[in-house]
Design a protein around this motif. Structure first.
Motif, short mmCIF file in Angstrom:
data_model
loop_
_atom_site.label_atom_id
_atom_site.label_comp_id
_atom_site.label_asym_id
_atom_site.label_seq_id
_atom_site.Cartn_x
_atom_site.Cartn_y
_atom_site.Cartn_z
N ASN A 539 -39.30 -24.87 -15.75
CA ASN A 539 -39.84 -25.49 -16.96
C ASN A 539 -41.35 -25.57 -16.81
N PRO A 540 -42.11 -25.17 -17.85
CA PRO A 540 -43.57 -25.06 -17.71
C PRO A 540 -44.22 -26.31 -17.14
N GLY A 541 -45.02 -26.12 -16.08
CA GLY A 541 -45.83 -27.19 -15.54
C GLY A 541 -45.11 -28.22 -14.72
N THR A 542 -43.78 -28.13 -14.61
CA THR A 542 -43.04 -29.16 -13.88
C THR A 542 -42.47 -28.57 -12.59
N ASP A 543 -42.31 -29.43 -11.58
CA ASP A 543 -41.86 -28.97 -10.28
C ASP A 543 -40.41 -28.48 -10.34
N VAL A 544 -40.06 -27.62 -9.40
CA VAL A 544 -38.78 -26.91 -9.43
C VAL A 544 -37.96 -27.29 -8.19
N PRO A 545 -36.93 -28.12 -8.36
CA PRO A 545 -36.06 -28.39 -7.21
C PRO A 545 -35.12 -27.21 -6.99
N ILE A 546 -34.83 -26.90 -5.73
CA ILE A 546 -33.92 -25.79 -5.44
C ILE A 546 -33.12 -26.12 -4.18
N GLY A 547 -31.83 -25.83 -4.25
CA GLY A 547 -30.95 -26.05 -3.11
C GLY A 547 -30.01 -24.88 -2.95
N GLU A 548 -29.41 -24.77 -1.78
CA GLU A 548 -28.57 -23.61 -1.49
C GLU A 548 -27.36 -23.53 -2.40
N ASP A 549 -26.81 -24.69 -2.79
CA ASP A 549 -25.64 -24.67 -3.67
C ASP A 549 -25.97 -24.00 -5.01
N TRP A 550 -27.21 -24.16 -5.46
CA TRP A 550 -27.60 -23.55 -6.73
C TRP A 550 -27.73 -22.04 -6.58
N VAL A 551 -28.19 -21.61 -5.41
CA VAL A 551 -28.28 -20.16 -5.17
C VAL A 551 -26.86 -19.58 -5.09
N LYS A 552 -25.94 -20.32 -4.48
CA LYS A 552 -24.53 -19.88 -4.44
C LYS A 552 -23.99 -19.74 -5.86
N ALA A 553 -24.31 -20.70 -6.71
CA ALA A 553 -23.83 -20.65 -8.10
C ALA A 553 -24.39 -19.43 -8.82
N SER A 554 -25.65 -19.10 -8.54
CA SER A 554 -26.24 -17.91 -9.16
C SER A 554 -25.61 -16.64 -8.61
N ARG A 555 -25.26 -16.65 -7.31
CA ARG A 555 -24.52 -15.52 -6.73
C ARG A 555 -23.20 -15.35 -7.46
N ASN A 556 -22.53 -16.47 -7.76
CA ASN A 556 -21.26 -16.40 -8.49
C ASN A 556 -21.47 -15.82 -9.89
N PHE A 557 -22.59 -16.15 -10.50
CA PHE A 557 -22.91 -15.60 -11.82
C PHE A 557 -23.11 -14.08 -11.73
N ALA A 558 -23.84 -13.65 -10.69
CA ALA A 558 -24.04 -12.20 -10.51
C ALA A 558 -22.70 -11.51 -10.28
N ASN A 559 -21.82 -12.15 -9.50
CA ASN A 559 -20.48 -11.59 -9.28
C ASN A 559 -19.70 -11.53 -10.59
N LYS A 560 -19.84 -12.56 -11.41
CA LYS A 560 -19.13 -12.59 -12.69
C LYS A 560 -19.60 -11.45 -13.59
N ILE A 561 -20.92 -11.24 -13.64
CA ILE A 561 -21.46 -10.12 -14.44
C ILE A 561 -20.86 -8.81 -13.93
N TRP A 562 -20.84 -8.66 -12.61
CA TRP A 562 -20.35 -7.42 -11.99
C TRP A 562 -18.86 -7.21 -12.32
N ASN A 563 -18.06 -8.22 -12.03
CA ASN A 563 -16.60 -8.07 -12.19
C ASN A 563 -16.20 -7.90 -13.65
N ALA A 564 -16.80 -8.71 -14.51
CA ALA A 564 -16.43 -8.63 -15.93
C ALA A 564 -16.86 -7.32 -16.56
N THR A 565 -18.05 -6.83 -16.16
CA THR A 565 -18.51 -5.56 -16.71
C THR A 565 -17.66 -4.41 -16.19
N ARG A 566 -17.31 -4.43 -14.90
CA ARG A 566 -16.44 -3.38 -14.37
C ARG A 566 -15.07 -3.41 -15.05
#
Length: 850
Positions: A539-566
């Protein structure tokens, strides 16, 4: 496959920008990372956003240039090489200047630039053919040119002033390289003079009293009127110093009298200038006392305690406060306590330059985003002090000034030869690193030569950087750009981001143990997952919290794109041929195309407004919720039935995937590249066209599918309430006649696992939904008596919780004594109990009769 894809993009020249192109340019110059550095989460964050911007513009048909490079990082790099020499038992003085600089270049070639390889791992789409370094030949030429021009215009001068000095790095540092923190020290009050002619001053730096040349009081302070024009004896010395009147002194603070040490304090220096006081330097460059006497040779902190002890012995200490917490400046590079020191240095006269930098934002030539950050920018440029640009280092751009044997001073441009003859010496200092990086937007394009690159790609379009370097870098570039480029600002927009923090919002720090190496996460979850997580928090100008669980969730999203498209590809999704006419499409087809066009328009708006979090959220929910969870699932029955409707839906699904993957590509480049090229057979999504809104909308189809979604969601909720497994099939009768759900019976049965009613069908539950009725036969599917017992037991527990929490909240004594957070927790528990009771009663009512 990420590395392989990236090298293919580079080899094909997709990221190279052509200055001869007739396309409209779009330019971003990378904030040059230090040559000593490696990729950290802050880099990964900003690089992801810059890459997304330039990838989209390239797809939109712009001649898109993202220019990479590194900063020579004067102090940091010199420190690295000096540490290396120290391990060999040597110092830079052992090598001499020329050999030491050569050693730094060797270090740079061997170890520097590690971050550039890491940028490739992240997927940075930069034009590697234009990689620059702030010490390369072209940029050095730009530095010399600007220095000479400003020197001749009176904007660069040499003067003896108080500067911030680091006794460890042995160099001057600018105000913005000083980090202030609260330290525990001591405040001692010292009596100068004797009897009625005495005055008490307080200080946290007792060692500087050896350099006092006056005591100052306010001119209206009647307590000291009798002392004005007279002298007092400076303790521990044989010197008498005057008492002067100066309005800078606050008569309400402390004793109303202050010691004046012009050579070791900026405010005292100003007082000394006004009263023509001498400046006595009593410390050397390492913070060691040089004043004659018993304290000579002591470190400044050793001298402090020794001087206080000596004053105490003489009865000169009238008060001591220890610990005394006060703000102390530290070197941002090594954390050493900074020492204000009188020194001959080179300065930039910033007044007219800062004025121009402020005016460019005020009159709209440059926009700051988000707009509320403008206040910080103006606060800096409107109150800027002259900038000390000389550093007592060997690594950097050496000041291009020569001194003659008879006091001559000659400033040289890049094509001028040093003066001949004996006795001429070049100034030993180098320029502040921020001097050369301040020229970055135009020096990297070939200035001072009038190159094709400069004509095509300057000014740049957007500077995307953290709000924490407005002072360090942004203001410098604005001043230099407006000065050197005839009033043309270096960028149209300054887009300021926040800083990356850990999942709890805490600053990442080695001392906190919460620093994350982004390479670890990229290795574990993929670069796409890290990039999407970072963009999703931007979000513009505001600090960005990030944790490993959120990266895992994004990995799951990438997997979803991959599996659903295939899956879609296996079911015949295609982009071949034109889209069928809307008259051939089902409501489901028309709905998803209508939503697709709305999302294209939303995505464009968010990109143009640097709203990466909203962009990512919109694309995430469209892809996962609408395309994969609904459209693909609804289409399965169509595909199974075959015929022309299936052909139409396969083409619509191919269109949706094509556009969706192109929309996602700038943020998640790798998975989208692999899928898009497979789907379309196209060369690369990097050079595909950016989607445009075709204008197709179908509000009626959107309402129809919304009704279907509502129906399926409510029946799913009922099934879950009854404890049914998601895949468990249940006999059902659907009464859909006369509703918008009529054409969707097969899809509804498929999504809800509802089988047709057979012989002996007995409706044990009837659900009126959206004008239709869904009747279910749960007999034989669930153990009604066991379920009734379970629900009754849970209901009793919820009712007990409600009684207990209500009793507490009605107890005036409890409310008077309990902390607010405890009361709030009890209210929350009561609210939950009320919700549970309503849900359990509804589930009991819906159970079939035994």
């Amino acid at each position: 496959m990420e590395g392989e894809l990236y090298e293919r993009w580079v080899a094909r020249g997709y990221f190279e920008a052509d200055p001869k192109s007739e396309k409209q340019p779009y330019t971003i110059v990378i904030p040059p990372p230090n040559v000593t550095g490696s990729l950290h989460l802050g880099h990964a964050f900003q690089h992801t956003l810059m890459d997304a911007l330039t990838r989209r513009k390239r797809m939109q048909g712009y001649e898109s240039l993202w220019l990479p490079g590194m900063d020579h990082a004067g102090i940091a790099t010199q420190n690295k090489v000096e540490q290396q020499l120290g391990e060999e038992g040597k110092s830079r003085q052992d090598l001499g200047r020329e050999a030491f600089v050569e050693r730094v270049w060797q270090w740079k070639e061997e170890y520097g630039g590690k971050i550039l390889g890491q940028m490739r791992r992240l997927g940075d789409g930069v034009d590697w053919t234009r990689e620059r370094f702030t010490m390369d030949e072209g940029l050095s030429r730009a530095v010399q040119t600007v220095f000479k021009r400003m020197y001749e215009d009176g904007l660069i001068y040499r003067a003896e002033r108080i500067i911030n000095w680091c006794p460890r790095c042995l160099t001057a540092i600018s105000d913005i390289e000083v980090e202030h923190q609260d330290d525990d020290g001591e405040l001692v009050s010292i009596r100068y003079g004797e009897g009625e002619d005495s005055v008490v001053v307080a200080t946290t730096r007792a060692e500087t009293m050896l350099g006092d040349t006056a005591v100052a009081v306010h001119p209206d302070d009647e307590r000291y009127a009798h002392l004005l024009g007279r002298t007092v004896k400076l303790p521990l010395t044989d010197r008498a110093i005057p008492v002067v009147a100066d309005e800078h002194v606050d008569p309400e603070f402390g004793s109303g009298a202050v010691k004046v040490t012009p050579a070791h304090d900026p405010n005292d220096f100003a007082i000394g200038q006004r009263h023509d006081l001498p400046s006595l330097t009593v410390m050397d460059e390492r913070g060691v006392i040089t004043a004659h006497g018993p304290f000579q040779g002591l470190d400044r902190f050793e001298a402090r305690s020794s001087i206080v002890a000596a004053l105490r012995e003489q009865g000169r200490i009238t008060a001591e406060k220890r610990p005394y917490t006060h703000s102390v400046g530290h070197c941002s590079r090594c954390s050493t306590t900074v020492e204000p020191r009188l020194s001959m240095q080179w300065w930039v006269k910033v007044g007219p330059l800062a004025q121009a930098a402020g005016d460019a934002v005020r009159d709209g030539r440059v926009k700051i985003h988000p707009a509320e950050m403008s206040a910080r920018y103006f606060d800096w440029v409107d109150n800027m002090h002259d900038w000390c640009i000389s550093r007592q280092l060997w690594w950097g751009h050496r000041i291009p000034v020569w001194y003659g044997p008879d006091g001559e001073v000659r400033c040289l441009g890049p094509d001028e030869q040093p003066p001949a003859g004996e006795g001429w010496t070049q100034d030993p200092d180098v320029l502040d690193t921020w001097f050369s990086s301040g020229l970055w937007p135009f020096s990297t394009l070939g200035w001072p030569e009038q190159t094709q690159d400069l004509a095509k790609f300057y000014p740049t379009d957007v500077l995307l950087t953290g709000h924490d370097i407005i002072f360090f870098w942004v203001a410098r570039m604005m001043m230099f750009g407006l000065y050197a480029m005839d009033g043309v600002a270096p960028f149209h927009t300054i887009a300021l981001t926040g800083l990356v923090r850990d999942a709890h919002g805490k600053k990442m720090s080695k001392s906190f143990g919460n620093v994350v190496d982004p390479l670890d996460w990229m290795e574990e979850y993929g670069s796409d997952a890290l990039r999407f997580t970072l963009a999703n928090g931007a979000n513009p100008g505001t600090d960005v919290p990030i944790g490993e669980d959120w990266v895992k969730a994004s990995r799951n999203f990438a997997n979803k794109i991959w599996n659903a498209t295939r899956f879609a590809l296996m079911n015949g999704a295609t982009v071949e041929g034109p889209l069928p006419d809307a008259s051939e499409m089902s409501a489901t087809d028309r709905w998803i195309l209508s939503r697709l066009n709305s999302v294209v328009t939303e995505a464009d708006g968010y990109y143009d407004d640097y709203q990466f979090a909203k962009l990512s959220d919109t694309l995430y929910h469209f892809a996962w919720d609408e395309v994969f969870d609904w459209y693909v699932e609804l289409s399965k029955t169509t595909f199974a039935a075959g015929g022309r409707p299936a052909e139409v839906s396969r083409r619509v699904l191919g269109e949706v995937l094509d556009v969706m993957l192109r929309l996602l590509h700038p943020v998640v480049p790798f998975v989208t590249e692999s899928l898009w090229t497979t789907l379309t057979g196209g060369e690369s999504v990097v050079v595909a066209s950016w989607p445009s809104d075709s204008g197709f909308r179908d509000a009626e189809a959107e309402r129809e599918i919304a009704t279907l979604q509502q129906t399926v969601t409510e029946v799913r909720r009922f099934r879950a309430d009854q404890g049914l497994q998601p895949g468990q099939r249940v006999p059902a009768r659907l009464s859909l006649d006369g509703t918008a759900l009529g054409p969707h019976e097969a899809a509804i049965r498929q999504l809800l696992r509802l089988q047709p009613p057979g012989e002996g069908f007995h409706a044990t539950a009837s659900l009126p939904v959206a004008g239709a009725t869904v009747e279910l036969d749960l007999s034989g599917v669930i153990d009604v008596e066991a379920e009734r017992k379970r629900l009754t037991k849970d209901l009793g527990a919820a009712e007990k919780e409600l009684r207990q929490t209500t009793a507490k909240l009605e107890n005036e004594g409890f409310l008077a004594k309990a902390p607010e957070q405890v009361v709030a927790k009890i209210r929350e528990r009561r609210s939950t109990a009320e919700s549970d009771i309503a849900r359990l009663q509804r589930q009991l009512e819906q159970l079939p009769a035994s």
